[in-house]
Design a protein around this motif. Structure first.
Motif, PDB file in Angstrom:
ATOM      1  N   ASN A 148       0.793  -1.229   0.000  1.00  0.00           N
ATOM      2  CA  ASN A 148       0.000   0.000   0.000  1.00  0.00           C
ATOM      3  C   ASN A 148       0.826   1.280   0.000  1.00  0.00           C
ATOM      4  OD1 ASN A 148      -2.164  -1.691   0.096  1.00  0.00           O
ATOM      5  ND2 ASN A 148      -3.101  -0.783   1.891  1.00  0.00           N
ATOM      6  N   LEU A 149       2.056   1.225   0.512  1.00  0.00           N
ATOM      7  CA  LEU A 149       2.875   2.435   0.610  1.00  0.00           C
ATOM      8  C   LEU A 149       3.795   2.618  -0.590  1.00  0.00           C
ATOM      9  CD1 LEU A 149       3.828   2.383   4.398  1.00  0.00           C
ATOM     10  CD2 LEU A 149       2.029   3.688   3.276  1.00  0.00           C
ATOM     11  N   SER A 150       3.611   1.821  -1.619  1.00  0.00           N
ATOM     12  CA  SER A 150       4.525   1.847  -2.762  1.00  0.00           C
ATOM     13  C   SER A 150       4.632   3.237  -3.385  1.00  0.00           C
ATOM     14  CB  SER A 150       4.068   0.837  -3.820  1.00  0.00           C
ATOM     15  OG  SER A 150       4.991   0.782  -4.880  1.00  0.00           O
ATOM     16  N   PHE A 151       3.474   3.890  -3.632  1.00  0.00           N
ATOM     17  CA  PHE A 151       3.491   5.208  -4.262  1.00  0.00           C
ATOM     18  C   PHE A 151       3.910   6.302  -3.282  1.00  0.00           C
ATOM     19  CE2 PHE A 151       0.091   3.293  -7.124  1.00  0.00           C
ATOM     20  CZ  PHE A 151       0.975   3.105  -8.184  1.00  0.00           C
TER      21      PHE A 151
ATOM     22  N   PRO B   7       6.919   8.167  -5.270  1.00  0.00           N
ATOM     23  CA  PRO B   7       5.794   8.644  -6.084  1.00  0.00           C
ATOM     24  C   PRO B   7       6.041   8.575  -7.587  1.00  0.00           C
ATOM     25  CG  PRO B   7       6.192  10.116  -4.222  1.00  0.00           C
ATOM     26  CD  PRO B   7       7.354   9.170  -4.271  1.00  0.00           C
ATOM     27  N   THR B   8       7.312   8.518  -8.028  1.00  0.00           N
ATOM     28  CA  THR B   8       7.553   8.426  -9.472  1.00  0.00           C
ATOM     29  C   THR B   8       7.027   7.122 -10.042  1.00  0.00           C
ATOM     30  OG1 THR B   8       9.781   7.475  -9.202  1.00  0.00           O
ATOM     31  CG2 THR B   8       9.606   9.876  -9.305  1.00  0.00           C
ATOM     32  N   ARG B   9       6.718   6.158  -9.163  1.00  0.00           N
ATOM     33  CA  ARG B   9       6.128   4.900  -9.647  1.00  0.00           C
ATOM     34  C   ARG B   9       4.773   5.141 -10.297  1.00  0.00           C
ATOM     35  NH1 ARG B   9       7.754   1.269  -4.318  1.00  0.00           N
ATOM     36  NH2 ARG B   9       9.910   0.848  -4.942  1.00  0.00           N
ATOM     37  N   MET B  10       4.108   6.249  -9.963  1.00  0.00           N
ATOM     38  CA  MET B  10       2.844   6.567 -10.624  1.00  0.00           C
ATOM     39  C   MET B  10       3.076   6.741 -12.124  1.00  0.00           C
ATOM     40  SD  MET B  10       1.198   9.365  -8.007  1.00  0.00           S
ATOM     41  CE  MET B  10       1.556   9.336  -6.259  1.00  0.00           C
ATOM     42  N   ILE B  11       4.146   7.449 -12.474  1.00  0.00           N
ATOM     43  CA  ILE B  11       4.465   7.675 -13.892  1.00  0.00           C
ATOM     44  C   ILE B  11       4.980   6.389 -14.515  1.00  0.00           C
ATOM     45  CG2 ILE B  11       5.845   9.066 -15.482  1.00  0.00           C
ATOM     46  CD1 ILE B  11       6.008  11.209 -13.289  1.00  0.00           C
TER      47      ILE B  11
ATOM     48  N   GLU C 202      -7.318  -2.667  -9.970  1.00  0.00           N
ATOM     49  CA  GLU C 202      -8.244  -1.690  -9.386  1.00  0.00           C
ATOM     50  C   GLU C 202      -7.709  -1.027  -8.123  1.00  0.00           C
ATOM     51  OE1 GLU C 202     -12.765  -1.636  -7.467  1.00  0.00           O
ATOM     52  OE2 GLU C 202     -12.087  -3.339  -8.691  1.00  0.00           O
ATOM     53  N   ARG C 203      -7.169  -1.809  -7.198  1.00  0.00           N
ATOM     54  CA  ARG C 203      -6.707  -1.209  -5.936  1.00  0.00           C
ATOM     55  C   ARG C 203      -5.433  -0.411  -6.141  1.00  0.00           C
ATOM     56  NH1 ARG C 203      -7.116  -6.423  -2.224  1.00  0.00           N
ATOM     57  NH2 ARG C 203      -6.797  -7.389  -4.252  1.00  0.00           N
ATOM     58  N   THR C 204      -4.606  -0.843  -7.092  1.00  0.00           N
ATOM     59  CA  THR C 204      -3.415  -0.059  -7.433  1.00  0.00           C
ATOM     60  C   THR C 204      -3.825   1.300  -7.971  1.00  0.00           C
ATOM     61  OG1 THR C 204      -2.093  -2.037  -7.888  1.00  0.00           O
ATOM     62  CG2 THR C 204      -1.374   0.026  -8.921  1.00  0.00           C
ATOM     63  N   LEU C 205      -4.863   1.305  -8.797  1.00  0.00           N
ATOM     64  CA  LEU C 205      -5.377   2.561  -9.348  1.00  0.00           C
ATOM     65  C   LEU C 205      -5.942   3.447  -8.242  1.00  0.00           C
ATOM     66  CD1 LEU C 205      -5.568   3.814 -12.149  1.00  0.00           C
ATOM     67  CD2 LEU C 205      -7.843   2.844 -12.380  1.00  0.00           C
ATOM     68  N   GLU C 206      -6.631   2.843  -7.267  1.00  0.00           N
ATOM     69  CA  GLU C 206      -7.156   3.614  -6.132  1.00  0.00           C
ATOM     70  C   GLU C 206      -6.017   4.250  -5.346  1.00  0.00           C
ATOM     71  OE1 GLU C 206      -9.748   1.346  -3.640  1.00  0.00           O
ATOM     72  OE2 GLU C 206     -10.872   0.524  -5.324  1.00  0.00           O
ATOM     73  N   LEU C 207      -4.967   3.467  -5.110  1.00  0.00           N
ATOM     74  CA  LEU C 207      -3.812   3.996  -4.376  1.00  0.00           C
ATOM     75  C   LEU C 207      -3.162   5.143  -5.135  1.00  0.00           C
ATOM     76  CD1 LEU C 207      -2.176   0.669  -3.146  1.00  0.00           C
ATOM     77  CD2 LEU C 207      -3.040   2.489  -1.679  1.00  0.00           C
ATOM     78  N   LEU C 208      -3.027   4.984  -6.457  1.00  0.00           N
ATOM     79  CA  LEU C 208      -2.421   6.044  -7.270  1.00  0.00           C
ATOM     80  C   LEU C 208      -3.229   7.330  -7.142  1.00  0.00           C
ATOM     81  CD1 LEU C 208      -0.975   5.759 -10.828  1.00  0.00           C
ATOM     82  CD2 LEU C 208      -2.649   7.526 -10.344  1.00  0.00           C
ATOM     83  N   LYS C 209      -4.541   7.224  -7.294  1.00  0.00           N
ATOM     84  CA  LYS C 209      -5.377   8.431  -7.235  1.00  0.00           C
ATOM     85  C   LYS C 209      -5.336   9.061  -5.849  1.00  0.00           C
ATOM     86  CE  LYS C 209      -8.564   6.925 -10.876  1.00  0.00           C
ATOM     87  NZ  LYS C 209      -9.945   6.454 -11.187  1.00  0.00           N
ATOM     88  N   LYS C 210      -5.380   8.221  -4.814  1.00  0.00           N
ATOM     89  CA  LYS C 210      -5.363   8.725  -3.436  1.00  0.00           C
ATOM     90  C   LYS C 210      -4.069   9.474  -3.146  1.00  0.00           C
ATOM     91  CE  LYS C 210      -5.524   7.019   1.343  1.00  0.00           C
ATOM     92  NZ  LYS C 210      -4.130   7.284   1.699  1.00  0.00           N
ATOM     93  N   ASN C 211      -2.939   8.867  -3.493  1.00  0.00           N
ATOM     94  CA  ASN C 211      -1.651   9.499  -3.205  1.00  0.00           C
ATOM     95  C   ASN C 211      -1.381  10.685  -4.121  1.00  0.00           C
ATOM     96  OD1 ASN C 211      -0.696   7.753  -1.049  1.00  0.00           O
ATOM     97  ND2 ASN C 211      -0.567   6.159  -2.579  1.00  0.00           N
ATOM     98  N   LEU C 212      -1.971  10.666  -5.302  1.00  0.00           N
ATOM     99  CA  LEU C 212      -1.857  11.811  -6.192  1.00  0.00           C
ATOM    100  C   LEU C 212      -2.596  12.998  -5.598  1.00  0.00           C
ATOM    101  CD1 LEU C 212      -0.665  12.445  -9.041  1.00  0.00           C
ATOM    102  CD2 LEU C 212      -2.943  12.006  -9.950  1.00  0.00           C
ATOM    103  N   GLU C 213      -3.811  12.751  -5.081  1.00  0.00           N
ATOM    104  CA  GLU C 213      -4.602  13.818  -4.456  1.00  0.00           C
ATOM    105  C   GLU C 213      -3.906  14.395  -3.236  1.00  0.00           C
ATOM    106  OE1 GLU C 213      -8.309  12.022  -3.592  1.00  0.00           O
ATOM    107  OE2 GLU C 213      -8.965  11.907  -5.695  1.00  0.00           O
ATOM    108  N   GLU C 214      -3.116  13.568  -2.556  1.00  0.00           N
ATOM    109  CA  GLU C 214      -2.403  14.037  -1.370  1.00  0.00           C
ATOM    110  C   GLU C 214      -1.053  14.665  -1.713  1.00  0.00           C
ATOM    111  OE1 GLU C 214      -2.270  10.707   1.276  1.00  0.00           O
ATOM    112  OE2 GLU C 214      -4.452  10.679   1.564  1.00  0.00           O
ATOM    113  N   ASN C 215      -0.839  14.911  -3.007  1.00  0.00           N
ATOM    114  CA  ASN C 215       0.317  15.675  -3.513  1.00  0.00           C
ATOM    115  C   ASN C 215       1.665  15.030  -3.208  1.00  0.00           C
ATOM    116  OD1 ASN C 215      -1.275  17.751  -4.657  1.00  0.00           O
ATOM    117  ND2 ASN C 215      -1.458  18.744  -2.669  1.00  0.00           N
ATOM    118  N   TYR C 216       1.712  13.691  -3.201  1.00  0.00           N
ATOM    119  CA  TYR C 216       3.003  13.038  -2.992  1.00  0.00           C
ATOM    120  C   TYR C 216       3.945  13.256  -4.164  1.00  0.00           C
ATOM    121  CZ  TYR C 216       1.803  10.730   1.359  1.00  0.00           C
ATOM    122  OH  TYR C 216       1.498  10.486   2.687  1.00  0.00           O
ATOM    123  N   LEU C 217       3.401  13.411  -5.376  1.00  0.00           N
ATOM    124  CA  LEU C 217       4.262  13.618  -6.537  1.00  0.00           C
ATOM    125  C   LEU C 217       4.988  14.955  -6.443  1.00  0.00           C
ATOM    126  CD1 LEU C 217       5.024  11.974  -8.983  1.00  0.00           C
ATOM    127  CD2 LEU C 217       3.163  13.030 -10.253  1.00  0.00           C
TER     128      LEU C 217
END
Length: 882
Positions: A616-619, A623-627, A642-657
């Motif tokens: 769950n903490l991968s991104f 965070p570059t793993r999103m790209i 699906e859950r990987t996509l949820e994690l990506l969106k969640k961590n993206l919204e929290e401005n980890y990138l």
């Protein structure tokens, strides 16, 4: 010493005020005295690490005087600890914040005492006003704590003492993410006489059932008159009876009311109540029925409940794994270093491969303070082991923590092997719904398969021989050797990939480097070690290169930073990788040569075309793993799980990138630009919102998509004419279009653009459309040259994104003309010698005009033409140049 405190035996209002004031004064320490009230004590058992404080007894060892003291939720020094009173001097600056102005007269009128006292339902509301006025955004957990205080002291805003300031405080706290379910769990308030009577009847009629492993308490009562506030009565019962799940069934006259509360995220009360025509939230819901009996309703509740117990969220879904452990023989100093490096607040202790205890950072700090750092950690560990299984429900783990006042629970598999750990933070995220079940079950059985035939059929014989040699050298050094990552992935996909990454398992930290040096000596190759990362490169005489690493676990000091490394096993080494498709290894030692090691069902994901993170903490960690995930997804036409996509969106919204350096983001974009169809990845980045976090003022429209498509189509033709074109700069001409100068400067600093590139981009901005029209109308090269001149390749590339095929052909002919046209006979010296012209702007103007005319006519008679130009200038009044 600067201290924030409240009255002895603090309640939620006092403690919340302390936490809020610390946000305003971060250099102060919170000091509590006495025993917190029961519901606050329960709260702190779960949230203590998030809201740290000291007790007054911990201050006894310090003899420092109080420089400043902030007292909250009490009108003076009378109710604070005697120890703090003793530390107050005439020079101590005191601030008092309270909401009881009429309780007692001022006890101290000294000039260094400041009072902020207002009539509100809760003192916390005053502190919230200060936070709001100072523009401070607080965390969700802080907002929830402060909301509990306000709701409790105002009777959920129903007490007569409630003011508008209390209501505004609640609005601010909800805006900052206060969780009302958690608030409801801890709020306590009084009941009316009728409500107390009904509560007493309920307490006399209680039955607890075990349903699918969950304890469900059902209480029932009957009354001929209507009694309001059944939700409040249920909440009071819930607290008094300490029920995990409570369902209250009450007949009032001809109606039967059902109210449910649960602490378990696995029980869906809203779904249950919907069966009775009611509704509510997952953990709090109600329903009302007409002309039904209590027994009938209870029977139906028990029959329907199993349908609404979801056992999906278990320990294995939220636990951290693999587990970082320490040996019982390690010194306290060594363990402290590990904790400070990794950020862990507690670690399991093992001895002889057996879990023997838990040690916390608080215990370690205390031992070091007393000079015990050289002692073994087993001397201070807690051997009272409270463990759970991988299938234990999260609600039960929470109960274990609260009942035993512990902050972490080790998770064991069916063989009593330590496979994970659940912390307070994991439980808190699960309780608030801010959790996505772990994407991998690391306790699954590993898959081992021999791929020798596949390797023989798909790899060149030279590479096969090299891999066999590497395995042999590993056995000679008593090391296990594996080829890992993308090489294995592409081998199974039957895609040629000869970039070899080797991982070795050894007993020493630098096993990989020692292995590389051994191979270098044996094969007469050059070895380049990278000591910090425990890696090395082996470069052969023909330039072929392989990379060697020690099996390692990476940990991140802060999200987005480059990882630190620690030696580990091959399973942990694979677990740290980005996606399952890259987390396989093939063993190379002779006895097992060609054996695939698949611990995480990776091959199945590869066969099904799925991109899945391993935890769950991968991104968060990188965070570059999103790209990168988008790049792999588009390269292979895979899809994100699906859950990987949820994690990506969640961590993206929290401005980890945004926490990642521009250089690392640029590297990932540049890798996308090396793909066959980069436009697919850009579309996907735009669709998921990633592009907006990389280029904040880029709006991906259908028009931009068209421009990028044309740019990628024509880019190879420009590379034929210009050397060293940087694809990142090329695509940036479109992505950064129409940025204002300030934002462009931010982008330049972040991504390392040259200043001249930014200046050229801004200058070209207003020329693109006129130049597009000139090229589409096929104006003479000389006319285009007057506007465009000899520009950088990126101006031409930028312009090409606006043109069709025929117009790009014309632009390329213009560039070719620029590259081949030169003045053979007329130079500056010729003009000076022949016409007596003086050096200066006019001379340059003549040469530029002559050059532009030759662009249109390569056979131009230079001498005859320049004579006409000079004659014309003389006629126009330029006789002073002679």
């Amino acid at each position: 010493m600067k201290v924030i405190t409240t009255h002895i035996n603090p309640d939620f209002d006092g403690f919340a005020c302390c936490v809020g004031m610390k946000r305003l004064h971060p250099d102060f320490e919170i000091v509590l005295s006495g025993s917190p009230v029961q519901n606050l004590k329960e709260f702190l058992r779960l949230y203590e690490e998030e809201f740290p404080y000291r007790t007054d007894s911990e201050l006894r060892e310090s003899e420092r005087e109080l420089e400043e003291l902030i007292i909250v939720d009490t009108n003076g020094t009378e109710r604070i600890s005697s120890l703090l009173k003793e530390r107050i001097t005439q020079n101590t600056k005191i601030t008092i914040i309270d909401h009881h102005p009429d309780i007692r007269p001022p006890e101290d009128d000294r000039p260094n005492v400041t009072k902020l006292v207002r009539t509100t339902g809760a003192a916390t509301s005053i502190v919230v006003s200060l936070l709001r006025e100072n523009g401070i955004r607080i965390s969700k957990s802080e907002a929830t704590l402060l909301a509990i205080a306000v709701y409790e002291d105002t009777g959920s805003l129903l007490f007569p003492s409630t003011t508008v300031e209390d209501v505004l405080a609640v609005a601010y706290l909800l805006d900052n993410g206060a969780n009302l379910e958690t608030v409801a769990e801890y709020v306590r308030y009084d009941l009316t006489i009728d409500q107390k009577k009904l509560l007493n009847d309920l307490l006399q009629n209680v039955v607890t059932h075990t349903i699918n492993g969950y304890n469900v308490t059902i209480a029932y009562a009957e009354t001929e008159k209507f009694v309001g506030g059944l939700a409040a009565i249920t909440a009071k019962f819930w607290y008094t009876h300490n029920a995990e799940t409570l369902i209250v069934v009450v007949r009032m006259g001809k109606k039967v009311v059902i109210v449910g509360r649960t602490k378990s995220p696995d029980i869906d009360l809203a779904g249950l109540m919907a069966e009775f025509g009611g509704g509510g939230h997952h953990q709090a819901a109600s329903a009302t029925l007409n002309l039904a009996s209590v027994d009938e309703v209870i029977h139906k509740v028990l029959k329907l409940l199993p349908k609404y117990i979801n056992t999906a969220l278990r320990a294995k879904d939220i636990m951290s794994a693999p587990v970082r452990t320490v040996l019982a023989s390690e010194t306290i100093e060594e363990v402290n270093k590990i904790m400070e490096t990794t950020g862990h607040g507690g670690l399991p202790v093992v001895e002889g491969n057996k879990l023997v205890g838990i040690v916390t950072k608080k215990s370690v700090d205390k031992a070091i303070h007393h000079g015990l750092g050289k002692r073994p950690v087993k001397s201070i560990m807690s051997s009272k082991l409270i463990t759970a299984r991988v299938d234990t429900p999260v609600s039960q783990i929470k109960k274990l923590m609260v009942e035993n006042d512990i902050g972490r629970v080790p998770i064991l598999d069916e063989n009593n092997i330590l496979v994970g750990i659940v912390t307070r933070s994991d439980i808190m995220r699960a309780m608030t719904g801010n959790i996505i079940p772990n994407v991998q079950d690391i306790s699954r059985e590993p898959v081992f398969e021999n791929l020798l035939d596949v390797m023989k059929s798909r790899l060149p014989s030279r590479l096969m021989n090299l891999l066999r040699l590497l395995g042999t050298y590993g056995s000679e050094l008593r090391m296990s050797v594996y080829v890992v990552g993308g090489f294995v992935r592409d081998l199974l996909l039957n895609i040629p990939n000869y970039d070899v990454d080797i991982v070795v398992e050894g007993t020493e930290e630098k096993a990989g480097i020692e292995f590389a040096k051994y191979v270098g000596r044996e094969l007469n190759a050059t070895v380049v070690p990278y000591e910090k990362f425990l890696t090395a490169s082996i470069v052969f005489k023909d330039g072929y290169k392989i990379d060697i690493a020690t099996a390692r676990t990476e940990y991140y000091e802060r999200p987005g930073e480059l990882p630190q490394v620690d030696i580990s096993t091959i399973k942990k080494d694979l677990y740290r990788r980005d996606f399952t498709i890259n987390a396989m290894a093939i063993k190379l030692n002779p006895q097992e040569f060609g054996t695939l090691y698949d611990f995480f069902n990776c091959r199945k994901d590869l066969e099904n075309g799925i991109i899945r993170v391993l935890h769950n903490l991968s991104f968060v960690e990188d965070p570059t793993r999103m790209i990168r995930g988008i790049r792999f997804e588009q390269r292979y036409n895979f899809r994100m799980e699906e859950r990987t996509l949820e994690l990506l969106k969640k961590n993206l919204e929290e401005n980890y990138l945004e926490r990642v350096s521009g250089a690392r983001i640029r590297q990932e974009i540049e890798k996308i630009l090396e793909e066959k169809e980069p436009i697919k990845a850009f579309r996907r980045m735009a669709e998921l919102g990633v592009l907006k976090h990389v280029f904040p003022k880029t709006y991906y429209t259908s028009l931009m998509d068209e421009k990028l498509t044309r740019l990628f189509k024509y880019l190879p033709r420009f590379k034929e004419r210009f050397q060293n074109i940087n694809d990142f700069y090329a695509v940036s001409t479109i992505l950064l279009e129409y940025y204002d100068r300030d934002t462009l400067e931010e982008m330049r600093k972040k991504y390392g653009y040259p200043k001249r590139f930014i200046e050229s981009l801004k200058m070209t901005e207003g020329l693109i459309l006129p130049l597009k029209a000139m090229i589409e109308e096929r104006l003479h090269f000389s006319e285009i040259y007057k506007v465009l001149g000899k520009s950088t390749p990126y101006v031409y590339i930028h312009l090409s994104a606006y043109l069709d095929d025929a117009s790009v052909d014309y632009l390329l002919r213009y560039i070719d003309a620029l590259n081949t046209t030169k003045l053979d006979h007329v130079t500056g010296k010729y003009l000076v010698d022949t016409y007596g012209l003086k050096q200066g702007p006019v001379l340059n103007r003549i040469l530029e005009e002559l050059y532009s005319m030759k662009l249109d006519d390569p056979n131009l008679d230079e001498r005859a033409t320049v004579e006409k130009i000079v004659q014309r200038l003389q006629n126009e009044g330029y006789s002073n140049v002679l």
